[in-house]
Enzyme design. Sequence first.
Site, mmCIF file in Angstrom:
data_model
loop_
_atom_site.group_PDB
_atom_site.id
_atom_site.type_symbol
_atom_site.label_atom_id
_atom_site.label_comp_id
_atom_site.label_asym_id
_atom_site.label_seq_id
_atom_site.Cartn_x
_atom_site.Cartn_y
_atom_site.Cartn_z
ATOM 1 N N GLU A 21 0.828 -1.201 0.000
ATOM 2 C CA GLU A 21 0.000 0.000 0.000
ATOM 3 C C GLU A 21 0.867 1.257 0.000
ATOM 4 O O GLU A 21 2.068 1.222 0.288
ATOM 5 C CB GLU A 21 -0.916 0.010 1.218
ATOM 6 C CG GLU A 21 -0.177 0.099 2.545
ATOM 7 C CD GLU A 21 -1.062 0.572 3.685
ATOM 8 O OE1 GLU A 21 -1.474 1.743 3.621
ATOM 9 O OE2 GLU A 21 -1.311 -0.215 4.614
ATOM 10 N N LYS A 83 -6.034 10.482 0.749
ATOM 11 C CA LYS A 83 -6.117 9.119 1.275
ATOM 12 C C LYS A 83 -7.333 8.456 0.643
ATOM 13 O O LYS A 83 -8.466 8.869 0.872
ATOM 14 C CB LYS A 83 -6.237 9.142 2.796
ATOM 15 C CG LYS A 83 -6.207 7.768 3.448
ATOM 16 C CD LYS A 83 -6.255 7.922 4.965
ATOM 17 C CE LYS A 83 -6.248 6.568 5.659
ATOM 18 N NZ LYS A 83 -6.281 6.709 7.141
ATOM 19 N N ALA A 141 -13.728 0.120 5.870
ATOM 20 C CA ALA A 141 -14.036 -0.560 4.606
ATOM 21 C C ALA A 141 -13.095 -1.728 4.363
ATOM 22 O O ALA A 141 -13.405 -2.612 3.549
ATOM 23 C CB ALA A 141 -13.940 0.427 3.449
ATOM 24 N N ASP A 142 -11.956 -1.751 5.056
ATOM 25 C CA ASP A 142 -11.023 -2.879 4.914
ATOM 26 C C ASP A 142 -11.731 -4.204 5.135
ATOM 27 O O ASP A 142 -11.456 -5.200 4.451
ATOM 28 C CB ASP A 142 -9.876 -2.773 5.923
ATOM 29 C CG ASP A 142 -8.972 -1.573 5.689
ATOM 30 O OD1 ASP A 142 -9.131 -0.885 4.662
ATOM 31 O OD2 ASP A 142 -8.101 -1.335 6.552
ATOM 32 N N LYS A 159 -4.827 -2.072 15.323
ATOM 33 C CA LYS A 159 -4.268 -1.223 16.368
ATOM 34 C C LYS A 159 -5.128 -1.289 17.628
ATOM 35 O O LYS A 159 -6.358 -1.423 17.558
ATOM 36 C CB LYS A 159 -4.159 0.216 15.873
ATOM 37 C CG LYS A 159 -3.197 0.376 14.704
ATOM 38 C CD LYS A 159 -3.147 1.811 14.223
ATOM 39 C CE LYS A 159 -2.170 1.957 13.058
ATOM 40 N NZ LYS A 159 -2.653 1.293 11.830
#
Length: 302
Positions: A21, A83, A141-142, A159
Amino acid sequence: MLVAEEVATALAQGRAVVALESTILAHGLPAGRNRKVATAVEDVVRAAGAVPATIAVLDGQLRVGLDDAALDRVCDPASGLAKLSARDLGPAIALRRDGATTIASTTLIAHAAGIGVFGTGGLGGVHLPAPGAASSWDVSADLDVLATTPVAVVCSGVKSVLDIAATVEVLETRSVPVLGYRTDTFPAFYRRESRFEVPWRVDTPASAAEVIAAHRADGPGSGVLVVNPVPHEHELDADLHDRLLAEGMAMVAAADVRGGDVTPLLLEHFHTASEGASLDTNEALVLANVRVAAEIATHLPA
């Protein structure tokens, strides 16, 4: 879509390719350090026998595999890259904008290019509820993209500033297999362990590749999440981690920060208050994850 010649050749020859990414470069690391990491992650992938494919959107064009000039552009704060999550790809393309891709958008572009393995830092997840709220509707959305796109994502869990319990539940609900790479617990990015177990464990790249291949052949069409804890020597000190998290959450509550602004504020506090220790951890785990991703990719059938 513009696929770099090195990447296109490797895919045509059935060689291992690993997607990378660009959001971590444009938004996750300080200027200067981000460019060094951009080179380091690609070097790690090559050393493990695979071809790196860093992904971004430049001048409205999907780019799979970046040359030095493009990496310089992605890492330059003056470039002002947006982003881009999955929902943002269409507007960025149509308006000819520059953007760094998140896990969600990188996964979609990688799959479209024929790349099946992606190495990254930490997966997005379910956010913690706002102060006074019982639950949160803020879900990365991942998770949805991973649930519908057959790409194997290697990361260090999510995280600790996120709701790990809810994230693990969403992954189960969306039929995303979670493989603990040499671990029995779901990692928490800066920390090697959380209180949540992983349903499956693999101890070698070959075993992980075997599971991924079987899932692609007979599974529900989702991706596979491979969680790889940060190396022992780079794990953030537990007391420091807990103090920073408590301070950060207090800051969020006091400032009434909500939605997508919460995580950046918390991470900036981690980076600043730890005097860079959290950045060292972040860099170390990304390098470890892309190495594992490359090793897995070399064992997958063409």
